[in-house]
Write an enzyme that holds these catalytic residues in place. Sequence first.
Site, PDB file in Angstrom:
ATOM      1  N   ASP A  22      57.146-109.550   3.507  1.00  0.00           N
ATOM      2  CA  ASP A  22      55.790-109.170   3.914  1.00  0.00           C
ATOM      3  C   ASP A  22      54.942-108.753   2.709  1.00  0.00           C
ATOM      4  O   ASP A  22      55.472-108.294   1.702  1.00  0.00           O
ATOM      5  CB  ASP A  22      55.888-108.019   4.930  1.00  0.00           C
ATOM      6  CG  ASP A  22      54.598-107.818   5.704  1.00  0.00           C
ATOM      7  OD1 ASP A  22      53.762-108.747   5.729  1.00  0.00           O
ATOM      8  OD2 ASP A  22      54.414-106.735   6.281  1.00  0.00           O
ATOM      9  N   GLY A  23      53.620-108.925   2.851  1.00  0.00           N
ATOM     10  CA  GLY A  23      52.693-108.418   1.856  1.00  0.00           C
ATOM     11  C   GLY A  23      52.033-109.478   0.973  1.00  0.00           C
ATOM     12  O   GLY A  23      51.324-109.133   0.033  1.00  0.00           O
ATOM     13  N   ARG A  26      48.041-109.192   1.183  1.00  0.00           N
ATOM     14  CA  ARG A  26      47.475-108.036   0.473  1.00  0.00           C
ATOM     15  C   ARG A  26      47.631-108.191  -1.033  1.00  0.00           C
ATOM     16  O   ARG A  26      46.736-107.859  -1.803  1.00  0.00           O
ATOM     17  CB  ARG A  26      48.152-106.739   0.952  1.00  0.00           C
ATOM     18  CG  ARG A  26      47.535-106.189   2.230  1.00  0.00           C
ATOM     19  CD  ARG A  26      48.431-105.185   2.891  1.00  0.00           C
ATOM     20  NE  ARG A  26      49.578-105.843   3.511  1.00  0.00           N
ATOM     21  CZ  ARG A  26      50.677-105.207   3.876  1.00  0.00           C
ATOM     22  NH1 ARG A  26      50.800-103.911   3.656  1.00  0.00           N
ATOM     23  NH2 ARG A  26      51.651-105.864   4.465  1.00  0.00           N
ATOM     24  N   HIS A  39      50.802-116.435  -0.592  1.00  0.00           N
ATOM     25  CA  HIS A  39      51.927-117.186  -0.009  1.00  0.00           C
ATOM     26  C   HIS A  39      52.541-118.106  -1.065  1.00  0.00           C
ATOM     27  O   HIS A  39      53.751-118.244  -1.166  1.00  0.00           O
ATOM     28  CB  HIS A  39      51.452-118.017   1.192  1.00  0.00           C
ATOM     29  CG  HIS A  39      50.945-117.172   2.317  1.00  0.00           C
ATOM     30  ND1 HIS A  39      51.620-116.068   2.767  1.00  0.00           N
ATOM     31  CD2 HIS A  39      49.824-117.273   3.097  1.00  0.00           C
ATOM     32  CE1 HIS A  39      50.936-115.523   3.776  1.00  0.00           C
ATOM     33  NE2 HIS A  39      49.840-116.232   3.977  1.00  0.00           N
ATOM     34  N   LEU A 133      76.338-120.163  -0.081  1.00  0.00           N
ATOM     35  CA  LEU A 133      75.410-119.307   0.667  1.00  0.00           C
ATOM     36  C   LEU A 133      74.799-120.040   1.859  1.00  0.00           C
ATOM     37  O   LEU A 133      74.377-121.194   1.738  1.00  0.00           O
ATOM     38  CB  LEU A 133      74.283-118.841  -0.278  1.00  0.00           C
ATOM     39  CG  LEU A 133      73.136-118.062   0.360  1.00  0.00           C
ATOM     40  CD1 LEU A 133      73.585-116.664   0.773  1.00  0.00           C
ATOM     41  CD2 LEU A 133      71.947-117.955  -0.598  1.00  0.00           C
TER      42      LEU A 133
END
Length: 255
Positions: A22-23, A26, A39, A133
């Site tokens: 998130d973020g 901003r 993004h 992974l």
Amino acid sequence: MESLKTHIDLQRLPRHIAIIMDGNGRWAREKGQDRLYGHFHGVESVRDIVEGCAELGVEYLTLYAFSTENWDRPAYEVTGLMELLVETIRKETETLNKNNIKLHVIGDMQMLPEYAIKELNESLEMTAANTGLNLIMALSYSSRWELVRAVKQIAQDVENGKIKPELITQDTLEQYLCTSQFPDPELMVRTSGEYRISNFLLYQLAYAELYFTNTRWPDFRKENLYEAILDFQKRERRFGKTSDQLQNDLTLPAN
Ligand code: IPE
Ligand code: IPE
Ligand code: MG
């Protein structure tokens, strides 16, 4: 500066880390840029964290990339995100293969544009044989959507006589979740200083350790990940028991 990595106890790594990235918006706005710029830079963090988890030997990494609710953002941002997603997958599949990383996707794929579904399916297929992974992308995902879907499928199977209601257990329900192949996350990280779950893995996070950081996602790098893992390793996971019980369990001879 010495890396925090040297302090991590590799015998006690979380098997599964889940991250709410998130973020981005901003981060970009603070730089006077468009949200999409955030993004775009968030992809660099994804690359770094995936690499960091693979190097450490984490088995599962779930990244919350797009929620069911994110479809309600302005069309310009949604389209930009979809294009970025497709472009990134196209570019990164080779690297995933080189690093033996297997891609998985959880979420309502039918909501995605056709070209994105096609690209995703190709990448899923191309990485299917990898054994390192497990990278799980939560795309068009929300926990409530997942739970409703599970309930519908269970009801259908009861109706078809495949399962008996009285025999439904937690294991049964887990088989109907998108995450049926994965263990529950042991560590959940959310960046950008928001202290909420935002409809992410509500069932699976029942006993996860939660870690919140003010760092915006585009600034989040391996060292930040190591910090979260070290914090996790300092905690006592009691699963409802008392601290004394856990200490006693440790002193019992292993059989
Ligand atoms: C996270 O960053 C990425 C997505 C939700 C797709 P945001 O876009 O939510 O950024 P903020 O939270 O508005 O800063
Ligand atoms: C959660 O972030 C979803 C993803 C990171 C993909 P949001 O930015 O959408 O969540 P809220 O709206 O702040 O709760
Ligand atoms: Mg946000």
